[in-house]
Write a protein that holds these residues in place. Structure first.
Motif, PDB file in Angstrom:
ATOM      1  N   LEU A 102       0.872  -1.335   0.048  1.00  0.00           N
ATOM      2  CA  LEU A 102      -0.150  -0.068   0.020  1.00  0.00           C
ATOM      3  C   LEU A 102       0.776   1.132   0.127  1.00  0.00           C
ATOM      4  N   ALA A 103       2.104   1.218   0.435  1.00  0.00           N
ATOM      5  CA  ALA A 103       2.840   2.569   0.622  1.00  0.00           C
ATOM      6  C   ALA A 103       3.389   2.756  -0.783  1.00  0.00           C
ATOM      7  N   ALA A 104       3.201   1.894  -1.660  1.00  0.00           N
ATOM      8  CA  ALA A 104       3.659   2.156  -3.166  1.00  0.00           C
ATOM      9  C   ALA A 104       2.267   2.967  -3.654  1.00  0.00           C
ATOM     10  N   TYR A 105       1.426   3.113  -3.133  1.00  0.00           N
ATOM     11  CA  TYR A 105       0.326   3.913  -3.712  1.00  0.00           C
ATOM     12  C   TYR A 105       0.651   5.320  -3.383  1.00  0.00           C
ATOM     13  N   THR A 124      -3.436  -2.353  12.469  1.00  0.00           N
ATOM     14  CA  THR A 124      -3.327  -2.387  11.043  1.00  0.00           C
ATOM     15  C   THR A 124      -2.964  -1.122  10.490  1.00  0.00           C
ATOM     16  N   ALA A 125      -3.603   0.029  10.224  1.00  0.00           N
ATOM     17  CA  ALA A 125      -3.239   1.137   9.795  1.00  0.00           C
ATOM     18  C   ALA A 125      -1.896   1.566  10.225  1.00  0.00           C
ATOM     19  N   SER A 126      -1.366   1.568  11.430  1.00  0.00           N
ATOM     20  CA  SER A 126      -0.377   2.017  11.989  1.00  0.00           C
ATOM     21  C   SER A 126       0.943   1.239  11.541  1.00  0.00           C
ATOM     22  N   ALA A 127       0.739   0.184  10.858  1.00  0.00           N
ATOM     23  CA  ALA A 127       1.873  -0.472  10.189  1.00  0.00           C
ATOM     24  C   ALA A 127       2.138   0.164   8.913  1.00  0.00           C
ATOM     25  N   LEU A 128       0.872   0.940   8.368  1.00  0.00           N
ATOM     26  CA  LEU A 128       1.215   1.742   7.077  1.00  0.00           C
ATOM     27  C   LEU A 128       1.796   2.988   7.497  1.00  0.00           C
ATOM     28  N   ALA A 129       1.174   3.514   8.549  1.00  0.00           N
ATOM     29  CA  ALA A 129       1.775   4.718   8.823  1.00  0.00           C
ATOM     30  C   ALA A 129       3.235   4.781   9.289  1.00  0.00           C
ATOM     31  N   PRO A 147      -8.650  15.550  -2.008  1.00  0.00           N
ATOM     32  CA  PRO A 147      -9.391  15.620  -3.353  1.00  0.00           C
ATOM     33  C   PRO A 147      -8.298  15.493  -4.342  1.00  0.00           C
ATOM     34  N   GLY A 148      -8.673  14.347  -5.312  1.00  0.00           N
ATOM     35  CA  GLY A 148      -7.327  14.038  -6.373  1.00  0.00           C
ATOM     36  C   GLY A 148      -6.388  13.397  -5.769  1.00  0.00           C
ATOM     37  N   GLY A 149      -6.123  12.898  -4.658  1.00  0.00           N
ATOM     38  CA  GLY A 149      -5.168  12.253  -4.044  1.00  0.00           C
ATOM     39  C   GLY A 149      -5.468  10.857  -3.578  1.00  0.00           C
ATOM     40  N   THR A 150      -4.841  10.129  -2.896  1.00  0.00           N
ATOM     41  CA  THR A 150      -5.009   8.681  -2.468  1.00  0.00           C
ATOM     42  C   THR A 150      -5.257   8.746  -1.041  1.00  0.00           C
ATOM     43  N   VAL A 151      -6.440   8.226  -0.599  1.00  0.00           N
ATOM     44  CA  VAL A 151      -6.525   7.905   1.000  1.00  0.00           C
ATOM     45  C   VAL A 151      -6.806   6.497   1.339  1.00  0.00           C
ATOM     46  N   VAL A 152      -6.045   6.038   2.194  1.00  0.00           N
ATOM     47  CA  VAL A 152      -6.290   4.695   2.680  1.00  0.00           C
ATOM     48  C   VAL A 152      -7.254   4.679   3.982  1.00  0.00           C
ATOM     49  N   VAL A 153      -8.468   3.816   3.904  1.00  0.00           N
ATOM     50  CA  VAL A 153      -9.273   3.802   5.039  1.00  0.00           C
ATOM     51  C   VAL A 153      -9.173   2.421   5.454  1.00  0.00           C
ATOM     52  N   THR A 154      -8.944   2.317   6.879  1.00  0.00           N
ATOM     53  CA  THR A 154      -8.904   0.874   7.410  1.00  0.00           C
ATOM     54  C   THR A 154      -9.921   0.387   8.174  1.00  0.00           C
ATOM     55  N   THR A 155     -10.667  -0.532   7.874  1.00  0.00           N
ATOM     56  CA  THR A 155     -12.110  -0.784   8.566  1.00  0.00           C
ATOM     57  C   THR A 155     -12.146  -2.170   8.782  1.00  0.00           C
ATOM     58  N   HIS A 156     -13.303  -2.677   8.654  1.00  0.00           N
ATOM     59  CA  HIS A 156     -13.778  -4.035   8.965  1.00  0.00           C
ATOM     60  C   HIS A 156     -14.557  -4.810   7.668  1.00  0.00           C
TER      61      HIS A 156
END
Length: 207
Positions: free
Chosen positions: A43-46, A62-67, A140-149
């Motif tokens: 996901l970091a590659a995005y 889980t989100a913290s691993a990407l952070a 807006p116009g970017g990429t957002v990662v949303v961590t959920t269930h």
């Protein structure tokens, strides 16, 4: 063009044991932490511009691993919590099937309000849709990662795409630490502007 990556949390002992989690705050297990680290590398590659997560620890960790790879902070949104499963939270699916056969059958058939205090699909859709829309507005116009269930991801994505519950049910459940990719394009008459680009994407062989 805004991109949303809707990411399911890693494995927990509840997942492994066939228990209903709902809004119970079950933590990641060792496998889940490994899954999060491996998926975060992809996901970091995005090159995400923002990270948003449910407040439940299995999602937030889980989100913290990407952070940790991106240097971004994680914004918390309680609307991204899993569906509330009422009386069933913490129960084994096998016990639910035996103890609540009528409600279990309705739930499996897709009844939006099967009983036993389970949150309705309409309420789930509404709150997760609002959370996804607000997350998208962060970049807006970017990429957002949303961590959920799992359930929240499916219902929220269906709502964002403008699908009825019957169509949303055809979208397979996300495997642990897999994600759905949505992109916001120019709205068309009768459409929401969002398109499904990929579903259940993740580390090959990981589930």
């Amino acid at each position: 063009m805004t991109r949303l990556l809707v990411w399911r949390h890693g494995n927990t002992d509840y997942n492994a044991g066939g228990r209903v989690q709902g809004q119970t705050d079950a933590p990641l297990n060792a496998r889940g932490r490994d899954q999060a680290a491996a998926a975060a590398a992809l996901l970091a590659a995005y090159q995400p511009d923002a990270l948003v997560s449910s407040d439940l620890s299995r999602a937030y960790d889980t989100a913290s691993a990407l952070a940790s790879l991106t240097g971004l902070s994680v914004s918390v949104d309680t609307r991204l919590r899993e569906r509330h499963f009422g009386e069933w939270q913490g129960m084994l699916l096998s016990d639910i099937k035996t103890g609540h056969p009528a409600e279990y059958a309705r739930w499996r058939a897709g009844d939006p309000s099967p009983g036993c205090g389970i949150e309705s699909l309409d309420d789930l859709s509404k709150r997760v849709l609002e959370a996804l829309q607000d997350a998208a507005a962060l970049a807006p116009g970017g990429t957002v990662v949303v961590t959920t269930h799992g359930g929240a991801a499916r219902q929220g994505c269906g709502a964002l795409l403008g699908w009825p519950n019957e169509a949303t049910r055809t979208l397979g459940s996300l495997s642990n630490c897999h994600w759905t990719e949505l992109r916001d394009r120019t709205p068309r008459v009768g459409g929401t502007g969002w398109q499904l680009m990929a579903h259940n994407r993740g580390v090959l062989g990981q589930s």
